[in-house]
Design a protein around this motif. Structure first.
Motif, PDB file in Angstrom:
ATOM      1  N   ALA A  41      -2.184  82.632  14.885  1.00 20.46           N
ATOM      2  CA  ALA A  41      -3.624  82.585  15.155  1.00 20.46           C
ATOM      3  C   ALA A  41      -4.432  82.672  13.875  1.00 20.46           C
ATOM      4  N   MET A  42      -4.098  83.593  12.986  1.00 18.66           N
ATOM      5  CA  MET A  42      -4.867  83.755  11.757  1.00 18.66           C
ATOM      6  C   MET A  42      -4.671  82.586  10.806  1.00 18.66           C
ATOM      7  N   VAL A  43      -3.434  82.166  10.599  1.00 15.49           N
ATOM      8  CA  VAL A  43      -3.165  81.131   9.603  1.00 15.49           C
ATOM      9  C   VAL A  43      -3.660  79.766  10.063  1.00 15.49           C
ATOM     10  N   ARG A  44      -3.530  79.485  11.330  1.00 13.52           N
ATOM     11  CA  ARG A  44      -3.871  78.141  11.823  1.00 13.52           C
ATOM     12  C   ARG A  44      -5.377  77.928  11.941  1.00 13.52           C
ATOM     13  N   VAL A  45      -6.113  78.899  12.517  1.00 17.07           N
ATOM     14  CA  VAL A  45      -7.520  78.618  12.761  1.00 17.07           C
ATOM     15  C   VAL A  45      -8.433  79.830  12.633  1.00 17.07           C
ATOM     16  N   MET A  46      -7.983  81.022  13.073  1.00 16.96           N
ATOM     17  CA  MET A  46      -8.889  82.157  13.127  1.00 16.96           C
ATOM     18  C   MET A  46      -9.356  82.605  11.747  1.00 16.96           C
ATOM     19  N   GLY A  47      -8.458  82.574  10.768  1.00 17.65           N
ATOM     20  CA  GLY A  47      -8.867  82.945   9.421  1.00 17.65           C
ATOM     21  C   GLY A  47      -9.960  82.031   8.899  1.00 17.65           C
ATOM     22  N   ALA A  48      -9.812  80.718   9.109  1.00 14.65           N
ATOM     23  CA  ALA A  48     -10.817  79.763   8.641  1.00 14.65           C
ATOM     24  C   ALA A  48     -12.124  79.920   9.405  1.00 14.65           C
ATOM     25  N   ILE A  49     -12.044  80.119  10.729  1.00 17.30           N
ATOM     26  CA  ILE A  49     -13.267  80.245  11.523  1.00 17.30           C
ATOM     27  C   ILE A  49     -14.046  81.500  11.154  1.00 17.30           C
ATOM     28  N   MET A  50     -13.367  82.634  11.060  1.00 18.51           N
ATOM     29  CA  MET A  50     -14.064  83.870  10.728  1.00 18.51           C
ATOM     30  C   MET A  50     -14.654  83.811   9.327  1.00 18.51           C
ATOM     31  N   THR A  51     -13.922  83.239   8.398  1.00 18.16           N
ATOM     32  CA  THR A  51     -14.467  83.083   7.046  1.00 18.16           C
ATOM     33  C   THR A  51     -15.676  82.154   7.056  1.00 18.16           C
ATOM     34  N   GLY A  52     -15.594  81.076   7.828  1.00 15.85           N
ATOM     35  CA  GLY A  52     -16.718  80.152   7.908  1.00 15.85           C
ATOM     36  C   GLY A  52     -17.958  80.795   8.492  1.00 15.85           C
ATOM     37  N   ILE A  53     -17.796  81.578   9.552  1.00 15.49           N
ATOM     38  CA  ILE A  53     -18.956  82.242  10.166  1.00 15.49           C
ATOM     39  C   ILE A  53     -19.553  83.270   9.210  1.00 15.49           C
TER      40      ILE A  53
END
Length: 386
Positions: free
Chosen positions: A219-231
């Motif tokens: 979850a973190m490596v695929r999308v959640m890390g990028a989404i949370m950083t983006g927000i």
């Protein structure tokens, strides 16, 4: 809010006409706390006299009977003077109380800046729909023009002809990267903790606690890390870009750049976009590590998983392709956040209110762009089999 004093005398504005001229005789206390004047002795009567036929050629004032005044007198006189100017009547302010004429003259010389005041006007439904359609069209044209300028700036950068301050680029890299580490660390760690807690509640029923590492890692490596950083960067850096450029627009610094022959897009937008595009992938990798650390803490402390077993399972269960997908997400998010913040700042009005609106619009636009881009990239990954 002060209430009118019903025991005090009411102000009066008596109108008399002589030789084609109007004489407005003011008397009494023109104060906010004073009661309203009588209908036949109010500024409304003077406004009606200015519209009468034949039109008077001159308007004069006599104020020896005024016992006190404040902004209420200024407001009434401004409406009268505006009507006199609209009807072509010359106004003589020499008979007004001392200081009133100077304040009215100052108010007339300094016009209200466009967009500085809020107006509540009831418009017909079709007129509102038409205005919305026109604003959408203007917004689309402005966005197209902005994207074209950014494209030309990128082409000039590729040819080594882009003009901007390298020192500012380094400062923006620090602002977008190093200064954002504390908030990225906190949010990513908490997201990893939350994912691990949610997964542990379900997996403990089947004795499969070790798969918490898989859930958190993918979850973190695929999308959640990028989404949370983006927000986080949308609310922090994107809003800062919009506020900075909006303030420069208010202070006419962007117009000064154009006057000196510099491209505002190259000089202001390009370094901000480069800084965010360079830093977003690095911040995403850091957010992934902090998220995995959050899951590691829950797995080791709460679920009693062996630390080496947790890390080994995470390494084996997270394919490398997920890492590249996350970096792709973060790079796209960096471009979108920079474009949204800079676009709203460059298109800002020339008032403090407009700067606030531009900042808010930048954050909303960035977050919406992140969500839409995530959906599009997820569909593309599904189509490509990743």
């Amino acid at each position: 809010m002060q209430r009118p004093d019903t025991n005090s005398p009411a102000p009066s504005c008596r109108v008399s006409a002589a030789s084609g001229a109007l004489l407005a005789t003011l008397s009494g206390p023109w104060l906010i706390t004073s009661p309203a004047p009588a209908p036949d002795a109010s500024p409304a009567a003077l406004l009606r006299a200015l519209e009468a036929t034949p039109r008077p050629a001159r308007l004069a004032f006599e104020s020896s009977g005024v016992t006190g005044w404040d902004s209420s007198l200024l407001s009434a006189l401004r409406a009268v003077l505006a009507k006199a100017a609209a009807t072509g009547v010359q106004a003589d302010l020499s008979g007004l109380p001392e200081g009133v004429a100077a304040l009215l003259d100052l108010a007339a010389k300094v016009p209200e800046r466009k967009g500085a005041a809020r107006h509540s006007v009831s418009e017909p439904f079709l007129e509102r729909v038409g205005g919305l359609a026109l604003s959408v069209r203007d917004g689309f044209e402005g966005l197209t023009e902005f994207l074209g300028d950014v494209t030309l700036a990128c082409l000039n950068l590729a040819r080594g002809r882009a003009v901007f301050q390298r020192s500012e680029l380094l400062s923006l890299i620090k602002q977008s990267g190093l200064d954002a580490l504390p908030i990225v660390s906190l949010i990513s760690l908490l997201v990893g903790l939350i994912l691990a807690f949610v997964g542990a509640i379900q997996l403990r029923q089947f004795g499969a606690q070790i798969y918490v590492s898989t859930i958190v890692g993918i979850a973190m490596v695929r999308v959640m890390g990028a989404i949370m950083t983006g927000i986080i960067m949308a609310g922090r850096t994107g809003a800062a870009f919009a506020a900075e450029l909006g303030t420069m627009q208010v202070n006419e610094e962007i117009d000064a750049l154009r006057t000196f022959g510099f491209s505002p897009t190259e000089f202001l937008v390009l370094p901000r976009m480069l800084a965010l595009v360079l830093m977003m992938p690095l911040l995403c990798v850091y957010a992934d590590l902090m998220g995995v650390l959050g899951g590691f803490i829950v797995g080791v402390v709460m679920l009693d998983i062996n630390p080496m077993q947790y890390l080994t399972t995470t390494w084996q269960s997270v394919p490398l392709v997920n890492f590249w997908i996350g970096l792709t997400h973060s790079t796209v998010f960096g471009v979108l956040i920079a474009l949204a913040g800079c676009y709203r700042g460059m298109r800002c009005g020339r008032s403090a209110l407009a700067v606030g609106q531009a900042t808010t619009s930048a954050v909303v636009t960035s977050i919406m762009s992140i969500i839409i881009a995530t959906a599009v990239l997820t569909v593309l990954c599904e189509i490509l089999g990743f």
